[in-house]
Design a protein around this motif. Structure first.
Motif, PDB file in Angstrom:
ATOM      1  N   LEU A 158       0.842  -1.185   0.000  1.00  0.00           N
ATOM      2  CA  LEU A 158       0.000   0.000   0.000  1.00  0.00           C
ATOM      3  C   LEU A 158       0.883   1.242   0.000  1.00  0.00           C
ATOM      4  N   GLN A 159       0.630   2.133  -0.927  1.00  0.00           N
ATOM      5  CA  GLN A 159       1.394   3.374  -1.001  1.00  0.00           C
ATOM      6  C   GLN A 159       0.731   4.416  -0.116  1.00  0.00           C
ATOM      7  N   ARG A 203      -7.481   4.793  -7.008  1.00  0.00           N
ATOM      8  CA  ARG A 203      -8.390   5.537  -6.158  1.00  0.00           C
ATOM      9  C   ARG A 203      -7.554   6.164  -5.062  1.00  0.00           C
ATOM     10  N   LEU A 204      -7.950   7.323  -4.601  1.00  0.00           N
ATOM     11  CA  LEU A 204      -7.198   8.012  -3.567  1.00  0.00           C
ATOM     12  C   LEU A 204      -8.029   8.102  -2.295  1.00  0.00           C
ATOM     13  N   VAL A 205      -7.427   7.716  -1.192  1.00  0.00           N
ATOM     14  CA  VAL A 205      -8.007   7.967   0.120  1.00  0.00           C
ATOM     15  C   VAL A 205      -7.146   9.069   0.712  1.00  0.00           C
ATOM     16  N   VAL A 206      -7.743  10.232   0.911  1.00  0.00           N
ATOM     17  CA  VAL A 206      -7.015  11.406   1.380  1.00  0.00           C
ATOM     18  C   VAL A 206      -7.348  11.631   2.851  1.00  0.00           C
ATOM     19  N   PHE A 226      -6.904  -2.832   0.529  1.00  0.00           N
ATOM     20  CA  PHE A 226      -6.877  -1.558  -0.188  1.00  0.00           C
ATOM     21  C   PHE A 226      -6.071  -1.680  -1.474  1.00  0.00           C
ATOM     22  N   VAL A 227      -5.000  -2.441  -1.449  1.00  0.00           N
ATOM     23  CA  VAL A 227      -4.190  -2.643  -2.658  1.00  0.00           C
ATOM     24  C   VAL A 227      -5.032  -3.315  -3.736  1.00  0.00           C
ATOM     25  N   VAL A 232      -4.428   4.335  -3.268  1.00  0.00           N
ATOM     26  CA  VAL A 232      -3.224   5.023  -2.806  1.00  0.00           C
ATOM     27  C   VAL A 232      -3.685   5.986  -1.725  1.00  0.00           C
ATOM     28  N   VAL A 233      -3.007   5.956  -0.580  1.00  0.00           N
ATOM     29  CA  VAL A 233      -3.364   6.830   0.536  1.00  0.00           C
ATOM     30  C   VAL A 233      -2.482   8.067   0.481  1.00  0.00           C
TER      31      VAL A 233
END
Length: 161
Positions: A41-42, A59-62, A87-88, A93-94
């Motif tokens: 996971l990044q 997809r981005l989780v901010v 999530f991967v 990408v977080v």
């Protein structure tokens, strides 16, 4: 110059005194760093990235807060790390931002008031935002409701309706 020589000497000394315990045998294949990076996971700092690079690929989780000492900020990142593999699989990408003074591009667009978690789909649209901590399971449930995610699930498993 002295610190540089110290580092060089330390590296040479460490290499010459190695016992060879970490050297893979002929039968073992060394791990592929690219494959490991792909499966990890990044979690990236908002100051160091251009969000446009991730559109249509991730997809981005901010996760944003006013300070990195915010307990909600720490809880949210921990909840995400606990389910990193899941999530991967969802191409997440977080991105975190706990420095309002830096005025990152994401901060200017999302305009958080204190703590905030937002989910941006692959098409670049902000699909969900919340001013409180969400569990990893809850974040994935939200992601799994996105039309693009549903299409991906059908493509990966056509008989799995």
């Amino acid at each position: 110059m002295k610190p540089f020589l110290t580092l060089v000497f330390a590296a040479v000394f460490a290499a010459s005194t190695s016992t060879g315990q970490n050297v893979p045998s002929d039968t073992e294949t060394p791990p592929d760093p690219a494959a490991q990076a792909e499966n990890a996971l990044q979690i990236l700092d908002a100051r160091e990235i251009d969000v446009r690079e991730y559109v249509w690929n991730h997809r981005l989780v901010v996760v944003m807060a006013d300070t990195d000492g915010n307990p909600q900020f720490d809880l949210q990142l921990e909840a995400i790390r606990e389910r990193a593999d899941e999530f991967v699989k969802r191409d997440v990408v977080v991105i975190f931002d706990a420095n309002p003074e830096d005025r990152s591009a994401l901060r200017q667009v999302l305009r958080p008031n204190g703590f905030m978690t937002a989910i941006i789909d692959k098409d670049g649209e902000v699909k969900a935002r919340r001013p409180s901590v969400r569990s990893g399971r809850e974040l994935m449930a939200v992601i799994d409701k996105f039309p693009l995610r549903r299409q991906e699930m059908l493509e990966r498993n056509p008989a799995g309706r």
